[in-house]
Scaffold this motif. Structure first.
Motif, PDB file in Angstrom:
ATOM      1  N   LYS A  33       7.546  -5.765  -8.975  1.00 31.12           N
ATOM      2  CA  LYS A  33       8.592  -5.946  -7.968  1.00 31.12           C
ATOM      3  C   LYS A  33       8.046  -6.871  -6.890  1.00 31.12           C
ATOM      4  O   LYS A  33       7.044  -6.550  -6.270  1.00 31.12           O
ATOM      5  CB  LYS A  33       8.965  -4.608  -7.324  1.00 31.12           C
ATOM      6  CG  LYS A  33       9.511  -3.574  -8.278  1.00 31.12           C
ATOM      7  CD  LYS A  33      10.827  -3.959  -8.873  1.00 31.12           C
ATOM      8  CE  LYS A  33      11.961  -3.744  -7.882  1.00 31.12           C
ATOM      9  NZ  LYS A  33      13.260  -4.125  -8.479  1.00 31.12           N
ATOM     10  N   GLY A  34       8.682  -7.984  -6.686  1.00 34.06           N
ATOM     11  CA  GLY A  34       8.192  -8.904  -5.668  1.00 34.06           C
ATOM     12  C   GLY A  34       6.968  -9.666  -6.142  1.00 34.06           C
ATOM     13  O   GLY A  34       6.505  -9.473  -7.268  1.00 34.06           O
ATOM     14  N   PRO A  35       6.445 -10.528  -5.278  1.00 35.16           N
ATOM     15  CA  PRO A  35       5.311 -11.356  -5.685  1.00 35.16           C
ATOM     16  C   PRO A  35       4.032 -10.543  -5.877  1.00 35.16           C
ATOM     17  O   PRO A  35       3.822  -9.533  -5.212  1.00 35.16           O
ATOM     18  CB  PRO A  35       5.153 -12.345  -4.523  1.00 35.16           C
ATOM     19  CG  PRO A  35       5.798 -11.686  -3.361  1.00 35.16           C
ATOM     20  CD  PRO A  35       6.881 -10.795  -3.907  1.00 35.16           C
ATOM     21  N   LEU A  36       3.228 -10.989  -6.813  1.00 37.47           N
ATOM     22  CA  LEU A  36       1.926 -10.365  -7.055  1.00 37.47           C
ATOM     23  C   LEU A  36       0.851 -11.318  -6.539  1.00 37.47           C
ATOM     24  O   LEU A  36       0.722 -12.440  -7.027  1.00 37.47           O
ATOM     25  CB  LEU A  36       1.750 -10.127  -8.555  1.00 37.47           C
ATOM     26  CG  LEU A  36       0.361  -9.639  -9.018  1.00 37.47           C
ATOM     27  CD1 LEU A  36       0.028  -8.290  -8.404  1.00 37.47           C
ATOM     28  CD2 LEU A  36       0.311  -9.545 -10.540  1.00 37.47           C
ATOM     29  N   ALA A  37       0.135 -10.871  -5.520  1.00 40.78           N
ATOM     30  CA  ALA A  37      -0.924 -11.709  -4.955  1.00 40.78           C
ATOM     31  C   ALA A  37      -2.196 -11.533  -5.768  1.00 40.78           C
ATOM     32  O   ALA A  37      -2.564 -10.412  -6.114  1.00 40.78           O
ATOM     33  CB  ALA A  37      -1.173 -11.323  -3.503  1.00 40.78           C
ATOM     34  N   ASP A  65      -2.814  -7.543  -5.560  1.00 41.07           N
ATOM     35  CA  ASP A  65      -2.108  -6.698  -4.616  1.00 41.07           C
ATOM     36  C   ASP A  65      -0.617  -6.919  -4.840  1.00 41.07           C
ATOM     37  O   ASP A  65      -0.136  -8.050  -4.745  1.00 41.07           O
ATOM     38  CB  ASP A  65      -2.516  -7.115  -3.189  1.00 41.07           C
ATOM     39  CG  ASP A  65      -2.047  -6.121  -2.139  1.00 41.07           C
ATOM     40  OD1 ASP A  65      -1.105  -5.358  -2.418  1.00 41.07           O
ATOM     41  OD2 ASP A  65      -2.624  -6.127  -1.039  1.00 41.07           O
ATOM     42  N   GLY A  66       0.096  -5.863  -5.174  1.00 42.98           N
ATOM     43  CA  GLY A  66       1.516  -6.049  -5.418  1.00 42.98           C
ATOM     44  C   GLY A  66       2.268  -4.730  -5.478  1.00 42.98           C
ATOM     45  O   GLY A  66       1.687  -3.655  -5.312  1.00 42.98           O
ATOM     46  N   LYS A  67       3.583  -4.839  -5.676  1.00 40.17           N
ATOM     47  CA  LYS A  67       4.431  -3.650  -5.810  1.00 40.17           C
ATOM     48  C   LYS A  67       4.933  -3.585  -7.241  1.00 40.17           C
ATOM     49  O   LYS A  67       5.312  -4.596  -7.822  1.00 40.17           O
ATOM     50  CB  LYS A  67       5.630  -3.755  -4.865  1.00 40.17           C
ATOM     51  CG  LYS A  67       5.328  -3.391  -3.437  1.00 40.17           C
ATOM     52  CD  LYS A  67       6.630  -2.941  -2.761  1.00 40.17           C
ATOM     53  CE  LYS A  67       6.398  -2.609  -1.299  1.00 40.17           C
ATOM     54  NZ  LYS A  67       6.294  -3.839  -0.498  1.00 40.17           N
TER      55      LYS A  67
END
Ligand SMILES: [Zn+2]
Ligand SMILES: [Zn+2]
Length: 184
Positions: A33-37, A65-67
């Motif tokens: 969900k959303g961008p993955l850094a 780091d991500g959701k």
């Protein structure tokens, strides 16, 4: 993103990027969900196995780091969880260990992965690292009531009539057993 061994032989690569949802295929277990850094440092480590036998390993040290979204273990409703992890990994060319009797000189505590052909694919590494860091069991809330084992209703939102239960005492004994099993 590919890290080519020929480029890494020239100089190490530092990366710091954001991957769009879907860039890393997590299969059935989770969804991004959303961008993955993802950021880190990649370099070649030469493993000297003999005077003429040098294996070019790739060391990848980094973090993500991500959701992510995973199904609740009881009611299968999607639950969003933040995940982040650091990793320090060694990848050896797949062909280098073709002979299983070959002894590795790499420290035994280091986990060895493999890269195919002449490059390491970052997305493949991230997929594995994300899946490894997923919690074994996620609940949407600590007291999630789950799905009714008889009618399949989500007992968080619609109390079904199954709980009323039959009046036959033999069935009540079974129902008691069932609730003891469920409460474990
Ligand atoms: Zn739930
Ligand atoms: Zn029911």
């Amino acid at each position: 993103m590919d890290f080519k061994i020929s480029e890494l032989e020239r100089e190490p690569i530092d990366f710091d990027l954001e991957l769009a949802p879907g860039a890393v295929d997590l299969g059935e277990e989770a969804a991004q969900k959303g961008p993955l850094a993802a950021s880190g440092h990649v370099e070649v480590l030469h493993e000297h196995r003999g005077p003429r036998d040098i294996v070019a390993d790739i060391r990848l040290k980094g973090r993500f780091d991500g959701k992510f979204q995973v199904p609740c273990a009881r009611c299968v409703e999607p639950v969003e969880i933040p995940l982040q992890a650091d990793f320090d990994l060694i990848f050896r060319p797949a062909a280098a260990d073709a002979d299983p009797t070959e002894r590795s000189i790499t420290a035994p505590e280091t986990e060895i992965g493999y890269y195919q052909e002449d490059s390491l694919v970052l997305e493949d590494v991230l997929r594995e690292q994300v899946l490894l860091s997923l919690p074994v069991r996620t609940l949407c809330k600590p007291d999630c009531k789950g799905l009714c084992p008889r009618c399949g209703a989500d007992r968080n939102s619609q109390p079904c009539s199954c709980d009323a239960g039959p009046s036959d005492p033999r069935w009540e004994a079974l129902a008691g057993l069932r609730s003891r099993i469920e409460s474990k």
